[in-house]
Design an enzyme around this catalytic site. Sequence first.
Site, short mmCIF file in Angstrom:
data_model
loop_
_atom_site.label_atom_id
_atom_site.label_comp_id
_atom_site.label_asym_id
_atom_site.label_seq_id
_atom_site.Cartn_x
_atom_site.Cartn_y
_atom_site.Cartn_z
N CYS A 280 0.84 -1.19 0.00
CA CYS A 280 0.00 0.00 0.00
C CYS A 280 0.88 1.25 0.00
CB CYS A 280 -0.88 -0.07 1.25
SG CYS A 280 -1.68 1.45 1.74
N HIS A 281 0.31 2.36 -0.40
CA HIS A 281 1.07 3.62 -0.40
C HIS A 281 1.57 3.98 0.99
CE1 HIS A 281 1.46 5.44 -4.29
NE2 HIS A 281 0.21 5.15 -4.61
N THR A 282 0.88 3.53 2.02
CA THR A 282 1.35 3.80 3.37
C THR A 282 2.67 3.08 3.63
OG1 THR A 282 -0.92 4.03 4.10
CG2 THR A 282 0.73 3.77 5.82
N HIS B 62 0.50 -4.09 5.98
CA HIS B 62 -0.65 -3.98 6.87
C HIS B 62 -1.96 -4.39 6.19
CE1 HIS B 62 -0.48 -0.17 4.71
NE2 HIS B 62 -1.77 0.00 4.97
N GLU B 63 -1.89 -4.93 4.97
CA GLU B 63 -3.08 -5.46 4.31
C GLU B 63 -2.89 -6.96 4.17
OE1 GLU B 63 -4.68 -1.89 1.45
OE2 GLU B 63 -3.20 -3.24 0.65
N CYS C 130 -10.63 -2.63 21.06
CA CYS C 130 -10.61 -3.32 22.35
C CYS C 130 -11.98 -3.39 23.00
CB CYS C 130 -9.62 -2.63 23.31
SG CYS C 130 -10.18 -1.01 23.93
N CYS D 174 -11.84 1.07 25.78
CA CYS D 174 -11.39 2.46 25.93
C CYS D 174 -12.53 3.41 25.55
CB CYS D 174 -10.16 2.73 25.08
SG CYS D 174 -10.45 2.74 23.28
N CYS E 91 -13.43 3.41 21.81
CA CYS E 91 -14.25 2.29 21.35
C CYS E 91 -15.70 2.44 21.79
CB CYS E 91 -13.69 0.96 21.87
SG CYS E 91 -12.24 0.37 20.97
N CYS F 11 -9.45 3.30 18.28
CA CYS F 11 -9.09 2.65 19.54
C CYS F 11 -7.68 3.06 19.96
CB CYS F 11 -9.17 1.13 19.38
SG CYS F 11 -8.58 0.19 20.81
N ARG G 79 -2.12 2.18 21.13
CA ARG G 79 -1.65 3.17 20.15
C ARG G 79 -0.21 3.59 20.39
NH1 ARG G 79 0.41 5.06 16.83
NH2 ARG G 79 0.07 6.95 15.64
N CYS H 75 -7.19 -2.60 4.46
CA CYS H 75 -6.86 -1.17 4.42
C CYS H 75 -7.57 -0.46 3.28
CB CYS H 75 -5.36 -0.95 4.32
SG CYS H 75 -4.90 0.81 4.26
N ARG I 74 -2.72 0.11 -10.44
CA ARG I 74 -3.70 0.05 -9.37
C ARG I 74 -3.42 -1.08 -8.39
NH1 ARG I 74 -7.41 -0.65 -12.31
NH2 ARG I 74 -8.30 -2.67 -11.92
#
Length: 398
Positions: A67-69, A89-90, A108, A111, A114, A122, A126, A185, A378
């Site tokens: 991903c671009h992230t 992360h995907e 979770c 918190c 949430c 959440c 973090r 994502c 893409r």
Amino acid sequence: DLQNKIWYICKHVSVLNSTFMDTTGKVIKCKAAVAWEAGKPLSIEEVEVAPPKAHEVRVKIHATGVCHTDAHTLSGSDPEGMFPVILGHEGAGTVESDVVVPLYVPQCGECKFCKNPKTNLCQKIRVTQGQGLMPDKTSRFTCKGKQIFHFMGTSTFSEYTVVADISLAKVDEQAPMDKVCLLGCGISTGYGAALNTAKVEAGSTCAVFGLGAVGLAVIMGCKSLGATRIIGIDINPDKFEIAKKFGATELVNPKDHSKPIQEVLVELTDGGVDYSFECIGNVGIMRAALEACHKGWGTSVIIGVAGAGQEISTRPFQLVTGRTWKGTAFGGWKSVESVPKLVNDYMSKKLMVDEFVTHTLPFTQINEAFDLMHAGKRTAVLSVVLPPLRRLVYIDSL
């Protein structure tokens, strides 16, 4: 409640302390794509993955996305970027016989975030997640004697990864992992930006800046909500035909106009659009997207991730006269409860996912997948030749 559901899943698949009986409490050696430093290609390495600790799960990854992230962090532009690191992360994988999707936004259920229906952010883990560590402030990855950082709490560019139990969603076991990993994502983010963040209304006019995977997912969301006009904006006209398939009614190339794109859109829509979405990560386009909105009620949603230190700006009068500027992370979805529903929608053909895939490459060419992404392609599926990781899916995302 949510915590009981999480506990049931973990108890059912026996994953609080291990993934497979023959590896209980043991280190697993496997292949992973390691980013040793910013701006350098990823390196396929043998890494050691330590056993999970309390409220952690070790997952066998079968499919993952680029991903671009990931590219954003690899470039060195991410203020939270830490090296060496295993990106990704995907993903989609298995815990025993269950199919799961790792979640970079956990849930979770305890918190105040949430418990608040206004947000999905959440905050339980973090701080440590942003430090590239597990909740106990240590890493589960080592390579060549060095500690390797985690990424976004998921690190799916590895045959095995360890995640917090609140960062995992159990999904339909029949779901193809090389497709539903994309719901970790990009697709979910764009689709949710229209449904959850903007809350696009039937009959409205929308503008989508950037026609990569996230932009196409936004278009899909706007169409599903009954938007009458969906204007896609991109400087690459090669993306226009696919955008039409996802629901774009009009396409605009800023290069075809001498005026700023916001002025073009204001004239084209008799005062501006009802909703606009920035899917690029360009602060100049973020301003243009806001200023393309209609006075009095227009809403603009920022989805793209800008570089470290960059700031957005506009004339305050744009906001004083009734425009709203918003942002979204993971499309506003409360992850643990929402991702299984998104997978179900895909399985029942209510949600397009297969249509995002355009290229197939071997896992060993993961760096070429990044090149494709930067070239404006893409989505690519990468077949993995390194068992047990079967497929790697690349998606042009955040």
